[in-house]
Motif scaffolding. Structure first.
Motif, PDB file in Angstrom:
ATOM      1  N   PRO A 161       0.839  -1.206   0.000  1.00 37.50           N
ATOM      2  CA  PRO A 161       0.000   0.000   0.000  1.00 37.50           C
ATOM      3  C   PRO A 161       0.860   1.235   0.000  1.00 37.50           C
ATOM      4  O   PRO A 161       1.725   1.393   0.860  1.00 37.50           O
ATOM      5  CB  PRO A 161      -0.810  -0.137   1.303  1.00 37.50           C
ATOM      6  CG  PRO A 161      -0.858  -1.607   1.551  1.00 37.50           C
ATOM      7  CD  PRO A 161       0.446  -2.141   1.042  1.00 37.50           C
ATOM      8  N   VAL A 245      -5.092   0.236   9.346  1.00 36.44           N
ATOM      9  CA  VAL A 245      -6.298  -0.359   8.777  1.00 36.44           C
ATOM     10  C   VAL A 245      -7.202  -0.811   9.908  1.00 36.44           C
ATOM     11  O   VAL A 245      -6.778  -0.923  11.057  1.00 36.44           O
ATOM     12  CB  VAL A 245      -5.958  -1.546   7.849  1.00 36.44           C
ATOM     13  CG1 VAL A 245      -5.189  -1.063   6.635  1.00 36.44           C
ATOM     14  CG2 VAL A 245      -5.152  -2.601   8.609  1.00 36.44           C
ATOM     15  N   CYS A 261     -10.432  -8.428   8.063  1.00 32.48           N
ATOM     16  CA  CYS A 261     -10.321  -7.040   7.633  1.00 32.48           C
ATOM     17  C   CYS A 261     -11.709  -6.459   7.396  1.00 32.48           C
ATOM     18  O   CYS A 261     -12.628  -7.168   6.945  1.00 32.48           O
ATOM     19  CB  CYS A 261      -9.480  -6.941   6.368  1.00 32.48           C
ATOM     20  SG  CYS A 261      -9.360  -5.266   5.690  1.00 32.48           S
ATOM     21  N   GLU A 263     -12.553  -4.654   5.128  1.00 27.49           N
ATOM     22  CA  GLU A 263     -12.815  -4.686   3.679  1.00 27.49           C
ATOM     23  C   GLU A 263     -12.773  -6.106   3.142  1.00 27.49           C
ATOM     24  O   GLU A 263     -12.564  -6.316   1.946  1.00 27.49           O
ATOM     25  CB  GLU A 263     -11.784  -3.815   2.957  1.00 27.49           C
ATOM     26  CG  GLU A 263     -11.819  -2.350   3.340  1.00 27.49           C
ATOM     27  CD  GLU A 263     -13.145  -1.706   2.996  1.00 27.49           C
ATOM     28  OE1 GLU A 263     -13.673  -2.008   1.906  1.00 27.49           O
ATOM     29  OE2 GLU A 263     -13.649  -0.911   3.818  1.00 27.49           O
ATOM     30  N   ASN A 266     -14.087  -7.248  -0.282  1.00 28.22           N
ATOM     31  CA  ASN A 266     -14.045  -6.107  -1.208  1.00 28.22           C
ATOM     32  C   ASN A 266     -12.633  -5.887  -1.726  1.00 28.22           C
ATOM     33  O   ASN A 266     -12.195  -4.768  -1.935  1.00 28.22           O
ATOM     34  CB  ASN A 266     -14.540  -4.841  -0.510  1.00 28.22           C
ATOM     35  CG  ASN A 266     -15.998  -4.918  -0.126  1.00 28.22           C
ATOM     36  OD1 ASN A 266     -16.789  -5.560  -0.810  1.00 28.22           O
ATOM     37  ND2 ASN A 266     -16.346  -4.264   0.975  1.00 28.22           N
ATOM     38  N   GLY A 267     -11.902  -6.982  -1.881  1.00 30.31           N
ATOM     39  CA  GLY A 267     -10.552  -6.871  -2.412  1.00 30.31           C
ATOM     40  C   GLY A 267      -9.465  -7.203  -1.421  1.00 30.31           C
ATOM     41  O   GLY A 267      -8.301  -7.349  -1.814  1.00 30.31           O
ATOM     42  N   CYS A 268      -9.807  -7.370  -0.163  1.00 27.24           N
ATOM     43  CA  CYS A 268      -8.813  -7.705   0.846  1.00 27.24           C
ATOM     44  C   CYS A 268      -9.183  -9.040   1.469  1.00 27.24           C
ATOM     45  O   CYS A 268     -10.357  -9.302   1.783  1.00 27.24           O
ATOM     46  CB  CYS A 268      -8.729  -6.627   1.922  1.00 27.24           C
ATOM     47  SG  CYS A 268      -7.427  -6.925   3.148  1.00 27.24           S
ATOM     48  N   HIS A 292      -2.423  -7.203   4.545  1.00 31.35           N
ATOM     49  CA  HIS A 292      -3.574  -6.491   3.992  1.00 31.35           C
ATOM     50  C   HIS A 292      -3.272  -6.084   2.553  1.00 31.35           C
ATOM     51  O   HIS A 292      -2.156  -5.670   2.223  1.00 31.35           O
ATOM     52  CB  HIS A 292      -3.883  -5.241   4.812  1.00 31.35           C
ATOM     53  CG  HIS A 292      -4.570  -5.521   6.106  1.00 31.35           C
ATOM     54  ND1 HIS A 292      -5.935  -5.591   6.227  1.00 31.35           N
ATOM     55  CD2 HIS A 292      -4.073  -5.757   7.346  1.00 31.35           C
ATOM     56  CE1 HIS A 292      -6.262  -5.843   7.481  1.00 31.35           C
ATOM     57  NE2 HIS A 292      -5.143  -5.946   8.193  1.00 31.35           N
ATOM     58  N   THR A 293      -4.275  -6.189   1.713  1.00 28.28           N
ATOM     59  CA  THR A 293      -4.146  -5.697   0.333  1.00 28.28           C
ATOM     60  C   THR A 293      -5.039  -4.494   0.080  1.00 28.28           C
ATOM     61  O   THR A 293      -5.184  -4.047  -1.051  1.00 28.28           O
ATOM     62  CB  THR A 293      -4.531  -6.814  -0.651  1.00 28.28           C
ATOM     63  OG1 THR A 293      -5.854  -7.261  -0.358  1.00 28.28           O
ATOM     64  CG2 THR A 293      -3.556  -7.972  -0.535  1.00 28.28           C
ATOM     65  N   CYS A 294      -5.643  -3.973   1.168  1.00 25.38           N
ATOM     66  CA  CYS A 294      -6.517  -2.810   1.033  1.00 25.38           C
ATOM     67  C   CYS A 294      -5.763  -1.560   1.440  1.00 25.38           C
ATOM     68  O   CYS A 294      -4.669  -1.624   1.996  1.00 25.38           O
ATOM     69  CB  CYS A 294      -7.767  -2.974   1.910  1.00 25.38           C
ATOM     70  SG  CYS A 294      -7.375  -3.164   3.668  1.00 25.38           S
ATOM     71  N   THR A 297      -9.215   3.812   3.962  1.00 25.08           N
ATOM     72  CA  THR A 297     -10.265   4.529   3.241  1.00 25.08           C
ATOM     73  C   THR A 297     -10.511   5.922   3.767  1.00 25.08           C
ATOM     74  O   THR A 297     -11.265   6.679   3.188  1.00 25.08           O
ATOM     75  CB  THR A 297     -11.578   3.728   3.314  1.00 25.08           C
ATOM     76  OG1 THR A 297     -11.919   3.535   4.691  1.00 25.08           O
ATOM     77  CG2 THR A 297     -11.417   2.375   2.639  1.00 25.08           C
TER      78      THR A 297
END
Length: 819
Positions: A161, A245, A261, A263, A266-268, A292-294, A297
């Motif tokens: 990130p 996060v 997570c 998220e 939603n991608g994570c 984490h891949t998020c 936000t």
């Protein structure tokens, strides 16, 4: 460009650009768009790419690019220098800076083997330069502007990130075309939230993570073990805070803990599952999907996982070292360490938990008091400890198994013995408790012949009122201060007045006398009459040792405002002036409660009640050892008087050499002394001295009970020693006898006698509010008011002339130059 590699650009579309100040452009993380910049990309190509991504090609035109690079990290905030891009050459400069950042990131990302540990994940500070450069775009079509910030990702950080992602231009710009000198990494939304919380300065939430990055954060590993669930949760929360996060708890019980997570889906895919190994009694990571891949936000100055349990573990060493450490210090330390600023209330709760872990549970501490009373009386026979409780009623019936704590009076045999050799006066006052439950600590303070203050009795009560003061003073008189003619110095509290004037209390003249603390009198005076000059005149009049000097200051006060003198005349002169106290004060005009708390009882008000009373035993035992050794050493060198008296006599001897002495009787007792040169701010010129009655017209002889400078001149004239005119309390032998009786090492609690009475519990009405900032227990007066003429200083650099928000130290070199 200097590099042959392409690099990514993130554009964060925000809306119209407006700069509120000249200090910089605000960044946020709204609506990121990705643009790839090649080495051959020109300025026009970049403009066209931005417009196409925003869907505004042909509708708007580019007015300006704002480009930023990180230049320094000040405490917990990343600072950036700002440049304007308007040509291909400027774009090449941006690429050069990006290459430098990439090299720094690569140099700082050396890997090392990851080892499973039972501690929290290791966090390593990363190199400052890892924070990515960025620039903002100002688009204009004559009608409206569209703005975005552009973050450049160094190749060394691709797949992680991006540090600094989430920065966008925010705020309003004046119509002038002044370029910002600095782009600071904070958002307007966060600043608004901080203003609502009463927090000044810049955000420490995202800026700190920009500086630290994620390269030094070790991931969890399957098989990693923790001693208990609390340690495991602390590790997960700390990891979440470090990564910036959020996660949610899916399952949590006494055998299992699962977190995902926020998220997730939603991608994570971040997930952690911990389970209890029953045989070993330890917790172990059974499954882990990470990292984490998020992306974060939102930018916030607080973090949901930064609860008071996490903060308590962090501040534990500071609380253990000093229980009186302020919440503000702990809050700032927490913000600097985690990069988020929690609320005052949360840090206060964390401190209470840390104190409970170090010094015992707050509620259980009340039930330990009865056993402590039995234990301390076994340790030191003669200890006075009187515990009072009140009944607990359940559905109108008295519960015999429980009782509310009400009051406790205690003192120790060395204190009772010590007071017999102190000055014949005692100061009494109360101070509030700062823990989970409210209350007041009442203290009686004595003073030895070397001007050392010594607490001689204590009481824990519900507050300052007539009943609580009567409880304290009656036991004080009975067990500690039975001497006749004693002086009591206090404030003007009505509860003290009622207790001292009780017919059966033993505090009425001539058994005892009362005097007011001049600090409290002056504080009450200032509530009606403003101005420090008038207050100073009142204090000078109170300290005057002769009626002539008193009238001098009082006449000046009357010339200021006759109403001031009328206010003072409503108080009996014997209660607040030194020249009318008949020498009972020994020169003491205040209660000394602050000095006592700071020097001897520092931090005890922050402790649970049983730890508080135990602390008085330990602190006083140490004090008696230290002061006893000092007095014994001085006696061993042949000294006759205390160090305090020796200094006073030496100062008086210097002035006594320029006096003219005239003898008026054959017994060498009546003299007149003429000053050839005035020796103070107020001088009568000629003074009568009577060695037989130990008086002098200057008032010092009878007020302090040792020879003044005029009496010393008479002693030298008559060739008699001055030591025979010194009160016995100033003799070093008397000082030694104050501390002669020492304390006994406490008997271990396992040997204390059993207690078979009802369970003592705290009164729930005394518990502090569960929500909001804890209410201050201090009664503020004009003594707490700041000097209005004192210049305001910056909260960061402590220099006058500016505030924290406009501090040059926050802005860096370019900020300073732009002002």
């Amino acid at each position: 460009m200097a590099s042959e590699e392409s690099f990514g650009v993130l554009v964060h579309h925000r809306g119209s650009i407006k700069r509120k100040t000249r200090s910089g452009v605000k960044f946020t993380d709204k609506d990121p768009l990705c643009i790839v910049v090649k080495p051959t990309t020109s300025y026009d190509d970049l403009v066209r790419s931005v417009l196409m991504k925003l869907g505004l090609e042909g509708a708007k035109r580019v007015k300006k690019f704002f480009y930023r690079i990180p230049i320094t990290v000040l405490q917990d905030t990343v600072k950036y220098d700002c440049f304007t891009i308007g040509s291909d050459e400027d774009l090449q400069v941006m690429g050069s800076n990006r290459n430098a950042t990439t090299e720094a990131a690569a140099a700082g990302s050396s890997s090392r083997p990851a080892v499973a540990s039972s501690s929290v994940p290791v966090y390593e500070p990363a190199v400052e330069a890892v924070a990515s450069p960025s620039f903002a775009v100002d688009l204009n079509d004559g009608v409206g502007d569209v703005v975005g910030s552009v973050d450049i990702l160094p190749n060394a950080l691709q797949g992680v990130p991006p540090v600094g992602v989430g920065d966008g231009v925010l705020g309003d710009v004046e119509e002038d075309d002044v370029e910002p000198d600095m782009i600071e990494d904070d958002s307007g939304d966060e600043l608004d939230a901080m203003r609502q919380e009463g927090v000044s300065g810049h955000s420490v939430g995202f800026g700190a993570r920009d500086a630290e990055g994620t390269a030094g954060l070790t991931e969890f590993q399957v098989g990693q073990q923790f001693q208990d669930k609390d340690e495991a949760l602390l590790s997960v929360k700390t990891y979440s805070i470090r990564r910036g996060v959020q996660y949610k708890v899916v399952e949590s019980d006494h055998r299992r803990y699962v977190g995902k997570c926020s998220e997730f889906g939603n991608g994570c895919t971040w997930l952690i599952r911990l389970s209890l190994r029953k045989r070993k009694g330890i917790w172990e990571v059974k499954r882990y999907n990470g990292p984490h891949t998020c992306l974060a936000t939102s930018i916030s100055s607080d973090h949901r996982s930064l609860d008071y349990h996490v903060i308590s573990a962090f501040v534990m060493p500071m609380v253990r070292a000093d229980a009186s450490v302020s919440i503000k210090v702990l809050l700032n330390a927490t913000a600097a360490h985690f990069g988020f600023r929690p609320t005052y209330r949360r840090v206060w709760m964390a401190k209470q938990k840390a104190i409970a872990l170090v010094y015992g549970d707050w509620d259980e501490s009340y039930n330990e008091l009865p056993r402590w009373v039995l234990g301390v009386q076994m340790t030191m026979p003669g200890t006075v400890a009187i515990l009072r409780t009140s009944p607990v009623r359940v559905s109108g019936q008295v519960d015999e198994s429980q009782a509310f704590f009400h009051r406790l009076f205690w003192t120790f045999p060395p204190l009772i013995q010590a007071f017999r050799h102190c000055k014949p006066l005692v100061s009494i006052d109360g101070t509030h408790l700062y823990g989970k439950y409210g209350g007041t600590l009442l203290i009686a303070i004595a003073q030895d012949g070397n001007s050392n203050i010594l607490p001689v009795a204590f009481a824990l009560v519900e507050g300052e009122n007539a009943e609580s003061w009567s409880f304290f003073l009656s036991h004080l008189r009975q067990h500690v201060t039975p001497q006749p003619g004693l002086l009591v110095i206090s404030d003007r509290h009505n509860g003290i007045k009622a207790a001292l004037e009780a017919p059966d209390g033993g505090w009425l003249p001539p058994s005892a006398y009362r005097a007011f603390c001049i600090r409290h009198v002056a504080a009450n005076f200032a509530l009606t009459f403003k101005g420090k000059d008038a207050r100073r005149l009142l204090v000078n009049a109170a300290y005057a040792k002769t009626e002539v000097e008193f009238d001098y200051w009082f006449d000046i006060l009357r010339s200021e405002d006759p109403a001031m003198c009328e206010w003072a005349n409503r108080i009996d002169y014997s209660l607040w002036t030194q020249h009318r106290d008949d020498g009972r004060r020994f020169g003491h005009m205040t209660t000394n409660i602050s000095e006592c708390v700071n020097s001897i009882l520092k931090g005890v008000r922050n402790l649970p009640v049983c730890s508080l009373v135990k602390a008085t035993y330990g602190r006083l035992a140490e004090l008696f050892v230290r002061k006893g050794r000092e007095a014994e050493a001085q006696m061993g060198t042949g000294q006759q008087f205390s160090q305090y008296l020796v200094k006073c006599i030496e100062a008086n001897l210097k002035n006594s050499r320029c006096f003219t002495v005239t003898l008026y009787d054959r017994d060498n007792s009546e003299f007149t002394v003429a000053e050839t040169t005035p020796t103070g701010s107020f001088s009568l010129g000629t003074y009568r001295v009577s060695l037989a009655s130990r008086t002098c017209d200057c008032g010092y002889f009878q007020a302090l009970h040792f020879p003044c400078q005029h009496a010393l001149a008479c002693c030298a004239y008559s060739r008699v020693t001055w030591s025979s005119y010194v009160h016995s309390v100033y003799q070093i032998s008397s000082v030694f006898r104050v501390y002669q009786m020492g304390f006994t090492p406490p008997i271990p609690e396992g040997f204390w006698p059993p207690y078979n009475g009802p369970t003592v519990i705290p009164d729930p009405a005394k518990r502090r509010a569960r929500e909001g900032r804890p209410r201050s227990t201090r009664i503020r007066t004009n003594m707490d008011e700041a000097d209005p003429n004192r210049p305001k200083r910056c909260g960061l650099c402590r220099q006058p002339g500016h505030t924290r928000r406009s501090c040059p130290q926050l802005g860096g070199p370019s900020h300073t130059g732009g002002q």
